[in-house]
Design a protein around this motif. Sequence first.
Motif, PDB file in Angstrom:
ATOM      1  N   ALA A  90       0.835  -1.202   0.000  1.00 53.01           N
ATOM      2  CA  ALA A  90       0.000   0.000   0.000  1.00 53.01           C
ATOM      3  C   ALA A  90       0.871   1.254   0.000  1.00 53.01           C
ATOM      4  CB  ALA A  90      -0.942   0.001   1.196  1.00 53.01           C
ATOM      5  N   VAL A  91       0.388   2.299  -0.663  1.00 52.16           N
ATOM      6  CA  VAL A  91       1.165   3.522  -0.899  1.00 52.16           C
ATOM      7  C   VAL A  91       0.359   4.744  -0.473  1.00 52.16           C
ATOM      8  CG1 VAL A  91       2.193   4.976  -2.714  1.00 52.16           C
ATOM      9  CG2 VAL A  91       2.426   2.486  -2.828  1.00 52.16           C
ATOM     10  N   ASP A  92       1.025   5.687   0.162  1.00 53.83           N
ATOM     11  CA  ASP A  92       0.425   6.981   0.497  1.00 53.83           C
ATOM     12  C   ASP A  92       0.680   7.942  -0.660  1.00 53.83           C
ATOM     13  OD1 ASP A  92      -0.539   9.308   1.638  1.00 53.83           O
ATOM     14  OD2 ASP A  92       1.290   9.666   2.823  1.00 53.83           O
ATOM     15  N   GLU A  93      -0.115   7.823  -1.699  1.00 50.16           N
ATOM     16  CA  GLU A  93       0.096   8.633  -2.899  1.00 50.16           C
ATOM     17  C   GLU A  93      -0.314  10.089  -2.692  1.00 50.16           C
ATOM     18  OE1 GLU A  93       1.116   9.502  -6.907  1.00 50.16           O
ATOM     19  OE2 GLU A  93       1.659   7.870  -5.556  1.00 50.16           O
ATOM     20  N   ASP A  94      -1.332  10.343  -1.868  1.00 45.22           N
ATOM     21  CA  ASP A  94      -1.780  11.725  -1.693  1.00 45.22           C
ATOM     22  C   ASP A  94      -0.982  12.486  -0.641  1.00 45.22           C
ATOM     23  OD1 ASP A  94      -2.782  10.796   0.740  1.00 45.22           O
ATOM     24  OD2 ASP A  94      -4.877  10.806   0.085  1.00 45.22           O
ATOM     25  N   GLY A  95      -0.053  11.787   0.036  1.00 46.96           N
ATOM     26  CA  GLY A  95       0.866  12.463   0.942  1.00 46.96           C
ATOM     27  C   GLY A  95       0.277  12.930   2.253  1.00 46.96           C
ATOM     28  N   ASP A  96      -0.831  12.337   2.689  1.00 45.64           N
ATOM     29  CA  ASP A  96      -1.445  12.786   3.941  1.00 45.64           C
ATOM     30  C   ASP A  96      -0.973  11.998   5.155  1.00 45.64           C
ATOM     31  OD1 ASP A  96      -2.722  10.357   3.646  1.00 45.64           O
ATOM     32  OD2 ASP A  96      -4.765  11.159   3.818  1.00 45.64           O
ATOM     33  N   GLY A  97       0.020  11.127   4.965  1.00 49.27           N
ATOM     34  CA  GLY A  97       0.576  10.362   6.071  1.00 49.27           C
ATOM     35  C   GLY A  97      -0.123   9.055   6.348  1.00 49.27           C
ATOM     36  N   ARG A  98      -1.154   8.727   5.567  1.00 45.46           N
ATOM     37  CA  ARG A  98      -1.886   7.472   5.745  1.00 45.46           C
ATOM     38  C   ARG A  98      -2.043   6.783   4.399  1.00 45.46           C
ATOM     39  NH1 ARG A  98      -6.918   7.721   6.714  1.00 45.46           N
ATOM     40  NH2 ARG A  98      -7.193   9.851   5.953  1.00 45.46           N
ATOM     41  N   ARG A  99      -2.053   5.467   4.442  1.00 46.66           N
ATOM     42  CA  ARG A  99      -2.351   4.687   3.237  1.00 46.66           C
ATOM     43  C   ARG A  99      -3.820   4.290   3.311  1.00 46.66           C
ATOM     44  NH1 ARG A  99       2.252   0.212   3.885  1.00 46.66           N
ATOM     45  NH2 ARG A  99       1.534   0.415   6.042  1.00 46.66           N
ATOM     46  N   ASP A 100      -4.635   4.972   2.552  1.00 48.47           N
ATOM     47  CA  ASP A 100      -6.082   4.838   2.688  1.00 48.47           C
ATOM     48  C   ASP A 100      -6.682   4.282   1.407  1.00 48.47           C
ATOM     49  OD1 ASP A 100      -8.760   5.031   3.207  1.00 48.47           O
ATOM     50  OD2 ASP A 100      -8.804   7.216   3.426  1.00 48.47           O
ATOM     51  N   ILE A 101      -6.855   2.952   1.357  1.00 50.86           N
ATOM     52  CA  ILE A 101      -7.431   2.314   0.168  1.00 50.86           C
ATOM     53  C   ILE A 101      -8.952   2.254   0.242  1.00 50.86           C
ATOM     54  CG2 ILE A 101      -5.355   0.965  -0.304  1.00 50.86           C
ATOM     55  CD1 ILE A 101      -6.855  -1.477   0.903  1.00 50.86           C
ATOM     56  N   TRP A 102      -9.524   2.891   1.272  1.00 60.52           N
ATOM     57  CA  TRP A 102     -10.969   2.975   1.426  1.00 60.52           C
ATOM     58  C   TRP A 102     -11.516   4.315   0.918  1.00 60.52           C
ATOM     59  CZ3 TRP A 102      -7.498   1.052   4.816  1.00 60.52           C
ATOM     60  CH2 TRP A 102      -7.637  -0.290   5.212  1.00 60.52           C
ATOM     61  N   GLY A 103     -10.758   5.394   1.119  1.00 62.72           N
ATOM     62  CA  GLY A 103     -11.278   6.714   0.819  1.00 62.72           C
ATOM     63  C   GLY A 103     -10.453   7.569  -0.116  1.00 62.72           C
ATOM     64  N   SER A 104      -9.195   7.210  -0.355  1.00 70.13           N
ATOM     65  CA  SER A 104      -8.320   8.011  -1.203  1.00 70.13           C
ATOM     66  C   SER A 104      -8.066   7.296  -2.523  1.00 70.13           C
ATOM     67  CB  SER A 104      -6.978   8.266  -0.496  1.00 70.13           C
ATOM     68  OG  SER A 104      -6.032   8.823  -1.394  1.00 70.13           O
ATOM     69  N   ILE A 105      -8.628   7.802  -3.609  1.00 65.37           N
ATOM     70  CA  ILE A 105      -8.431   7.162  -4.912  1.00 65.37           C
ATOM     71  C   ILE A 105      -6.962   7.217  -5.340  1.00 65.37           C
ATOM     72  CG2 ILE A 105      -9.104   7.165  -7.335  1.00 65.37           C
ATOM     73  CD1 ILE A 105     -11.209   6.139  -5.258  1.00 65.37           C
ATOM     74  N   PRO A 106      -6.220   8.314  -5.082  1.00 67.90           N
ATOM     75  CA  PRO A 106      -4.782   8.262  -5.394  1.00 67.90           C
ATOM     76  C   PRO A 106      -4.071   7.114  -4.677  1.00 67.90           C
ATOM     77  CG  PRO A 106      -5.456  10.529  -5.084  1.00 67.90           C
ATOM     78  CD  PRO A 106      -6.632   9.682  -4.691  1.00 67.90           C
ATOM     79  N   ASP A 107      -4.394   6.892  -3.399  1.00 67.78           N
ATOM     80  CA  ASP A 107      -3.773   5.776  -2.679  1.00 67.78           C
ATOM     81  C   ASP A 107      -4.196   4.436  -3.277  1.00 67.78           C
ATOM     82  OD1 ASP A 107      -2.816   7.793  -1.089  1.00 67.78           O
ATOM     83  OD2 ASP A 107      -3.699   7.065   0.777  1.00 67.78           O
TER      84      ASP A 107
END
Length: 448
Positions: A247-264
């Motif tokens: 898993a990757v924190d693509e949006d740079g918010d410090g969390r890897r969120d595969i539930w709510g962040s489409i970039p992640d």
Amino acid sequence: MKRSFSCKAPVTLSLCFSLALLGCQSMADTSTSSRDTDEAVSAPASSESTDETASADVTGSAQADTGVADDTARDPAGFEAWVDAFRRRAAAEGIDQATLAEAFDRASFQPRILEYDRSQPEFSRQVWSYLDSAVSASRISNGRERLQAHRETADQVAQAYGVPGEIIVAIWGVESNYGSNFGNFETIDALSTLGFDGRRQSFARGELMAALKILQNGDIDRDRMRGSWAGAMGHTQFIPSSFLAYAVDEDGDGRRDIWGSIPDVMASTANYLDASGWQAGKPWGVEVTLPANFDYSQTELSVRRDTAAWRGQGVAAVGGQALPDFTQASVIAPAGAKGPAFLVGHNFRVIMRYNASTSYALAVATLADRIAGRPGIQGDWPRSEPALSREQIRRLQQGLNARGFEVGTPDGLVGPNTRAGLRAYQRSIGVTPDGYPTQALISRLSET
């Protein structure tokens, strides 16, 4: 730039094959006989089923030994005691008390999950039936809309990982219908139930330990950590151990969120495929025509030749275009000689690392093509052939064994050994030896 919280480990366990060890939404169940790795029958759930499984090296957290005794299993009254024991083990492995309290203070036993875990449908699903839903008109149009809406992110991810945006979006579409149905089970409860009393307890316990680490890392809170009944999470259905690794924190918010962040979601999916060996700029394959005298014993993924060798046998691309230049290509004919055939390369096998099923990989590949504006499958499927039940397949296997075409223990699942025995039988009766089981062949084998 690639952003990841963990080192990229070798991919030794496919995302969804590991789920197949439990049974899951779009993942295959992997019952096998002693001699055959066979087509799977998926568990009932919300997204499409898959069929054929491939072997994998099950390593790492997927088979972690948690040290929790099995003597309380199969007794719902023992669930709380089992959770307490697991909690102590997790603490000994470095999970802090705050995380353990968040995870287990309200953990609940879910008998419905065990019903899913232990159920198997009577009938297999024909590949065209699966593709009809996985690559439906709405799935195509919605995929194009999603790709357009997230084009900048898709392009950035493609640049970083070499995986085209349409492949990422197609996986998103097949796994969860673009997030509309990635499951509503609380992952901690699901994995606790399966770890306590599932068919593959050791696997579920390893994934539960990984889920605790995700909570402790702060990537997601317990209430939002939701997914399928078997523990697959988020838009593209990562199991916890794969989340930790890829898993990757693509949006740079410090969390890897595969539930709510489409970039992640996009970057994590691409990172998994990249780590699995995706070859940038290479196609998955192409639909082909086969000559009348083609030897269908070659239509196994284990048979690999370069494009020139296949061309020399008369394999040609549908539509007259040039065949892709592959060094390790396979020809597959999912519905035998009466259905379409495909020349598939390395990236097709990479898609199968996500889910070890030819039908799944063909669905992702075809959906990606359609999203990108390329044509879909041109050949006709033998739609008049009905789906076969496991009992019918068992009868076929029994008939083959009785006539000396040894396929191993009859288990109602069609895999390489069963197809090989069926081809040998078909040769003996003078029909095209494509290894594709039909009711007519079952009836003929049943004749005394």
